[in-house]
Every structure is written in structure tokens, then in C-alpha cells.
Design a protein around this motif. Sequence first.
Motif, mmCIF file in Angstrom:
data_model
loop_
_atom_site.group_PDB
_atom_site.id
_atom_site.type_symbol
_atom_site.label_atom_id
_atom_site.label_comp_id
_atom_site.label_asym_id
_atom_site.label_seq_id
_atom_site.Cartn_x
_atom_site.Cartn_y
_atom_site.Cartn_z
ATOM 1 N N ASP A 106 46.903 36.136 -5.576
ATOM 2 C CA ASP A 106 47.069 35.931 -4.123
ATOM 3 C C ASP A 106 46.154 36.915 -3.376
ATOM 4 O O ASP A 106 46.262 38.117 -3.559
ATOM 5 C CB ASP A 106 48.520 36.155 -3.733
ATOM 6 N N PRO A 107 45.265 36.390 -2.557
ATOM 7 C CA PRO A 107 44.394 37.307 -1.805
ATOM 8 C C PRO A 107 45.155 38.070 -0.717
ATOM 9 O O PRO A 107 44.751 39.127 -0.279
ATOM 10 C CB PRO A 107 43.340 36.394 -1.194
ATOM 11 N N HIS A 108 46.284 37.583 -0.320
ATOM 12 C CA HIS A 108 47.098 38.262 0.708
ATOM 13 C C HIS A 108 48.523 38.384 0.195
ATOM 14 O O HIS A 108 49.390 37.612 0.552
ATOM 15 C CB HIS A 108 47.104 37.447 2.015
ATOM 16 N N PRO A 109 48.766 39.389 -0.625
ATOM 17 C CA PRO A 109 50.091 39.471 -1.214
ATOM 18 C C PRO A 109 51.175 39.832 -0.222
ATOM 19 O O PRO A 109 52.353 39.598 -0.455
ATOM 20 C CB PRO A 109 49.945 40.544 -2.273
ATOM 21 N N TYR A 110 50.842 40.402 0.901
ATOM 22 C CA TYR A 110 51.865 40.833 1.875
ATOM 23 C C TYR A 110 51.954 39.900 3.058
ATOM 24 O O TYR A 110 52.453 40.256 4.101
ATOM 25 C CB TYR A 110 51.562 42.252 2.363
ATOM 26 N N GLY A 111 51.453 38.832 3.026
ATOM 27 C CA GLY A 111 51.533 37.872 4.114
ATOM 28 C C GLY A 111 50.178 37.671 4.762
ATOM 29 O O GLY A 111 49.186 38.281 4.407
ATOM 30 N N THR A 112 50.153 36.753 5.665
ATOM 31 C CA THR A 112 48.913 36.440 6.355
ATOM 32 C C THR A 112 48.571 37.574 7.319
ATOM 33 O O THR A 112 49.406 37.986 8.116
ATOM 34 C CB THR A 112 49.057 35.160 7.167
ATOM 35 N N PRO A 113 47.355 38.080 7.233
ATOM 36 C CA PRO A 113 46.995 39.160 8.146
ATOM 37 C C PRO A 113 46.864 38.653 9.587
ATOM 38 O O PRO A 113 46.488 37.514 9.815
ATOM 39 C CB PRO A 113 45.665 39.658 7.615
#
Length: 194
Positions: free
Chosen positions: A21-28
Motif C-alpha cells: 500500500d503506497p498510503h498505509p495511513y490513509g489518503t493524504p
Amino acid sequence: MNTPGYNDPEFDQVITGGYTDPHPYGTPTPAVKTGLTPRGKAALGVGTAVIACGTLFGWQQYTAQQANADVKAQEIALKQQQIELEKLKEMNKANTAAKKSEAAENSERNKLVDDCVDSNKKMVGKLMGVTYQSVRSDCETQYPAVTSTDMQTAATTTDSPSDGGPSTGLLIGVGAIALGVTAVALKSKKPTPA
């Protein structure tokens, strides 16, 4: 693994294990530009211009008021100098008049002293202790010299009624003459041995 209805390549990659996942913490959140917006920049420019103009106008007003105050101070100083000059002129006039009056008074006094000396000099040598100098001194005491300070003092004091009596110097002079006459009379009454 393709299930009908599921056509998601990412899901397939997660299932197969090859997906990161390129954004493991959510959508920037989209990046926000720092700094002022064009409206803020315009408002800041207008505010700066207003403050600068107000400061310039205030400085001009202050300078004009200061110049007016300086002019008024100079006018007041000139008026004070004119008043001082007028006072000096009046004082000079008063001093000139006082000197003329003093000269006239002293001229009259000299005549009175000379008349007093002339009328009393016949006692010189005839009475004990009476000399020309003592007669002159008594006459000068009887008629004191007038000075400008005496005249200024007299001008500032209130007049007191005069009783018209003799002066102290005259009384002293008459007393000295009376003592001399008494001494001569007593000496002449002594019987002379025959």
C-alpha cells in the motif's frame, strides 16, 4: 482468481501477496500553499499604504504645530523685550527727573547751610568748644543732603503730618551753645582776688 463481479486488480494483488500500500495511513490531504492569498496581499498593501500616509500626515501636522509654537514663543520673547525696553526708558526718565530734583534740593540745602553757618559763625572762639567745623557740622546735620534713594524712599512711603517742631540737630546745637554760655557766665561771676 477472478470472481465474477469483482474486477479489482489491487484486491487481487493483496490476495496474492504482491501488493504494498503506497498510503498505509490513509489518503493524504492535498498540500496547502503557505503564505498570503492574493486578497490578503492586497489588503496588507492597502493597510501599509494607509499607515504610511497617516504617519506622514501626522508628522506634517506635528511639524506645522511645532513651527507655530516656535513663532509664538519668539513673538512673546519680542514683546517681553519691548516691555523691558519701555520699563528702562521710564526708569531713565524717572532717574533724570530725580537727579534734577536732587540737584535743586541740594542747591537749596547748600544755601540754607551757608546761611546757618553765617548766622552762627560769630560764636566761634567766643564760646568754649565751638569751632567753625562744629558750627558747619551742626548746620549740615540740621539740613541733611537729599539723595535720589532718599527721594525714591520718600516717594514710596506715605506722608505723615509734620508737627513743625525743630529738628534734632538744631536742638543739639542750641543745647551746646547754652552750655557754653552757662560756663562763660559762671566763670565771669567768680570773684577775682584783689
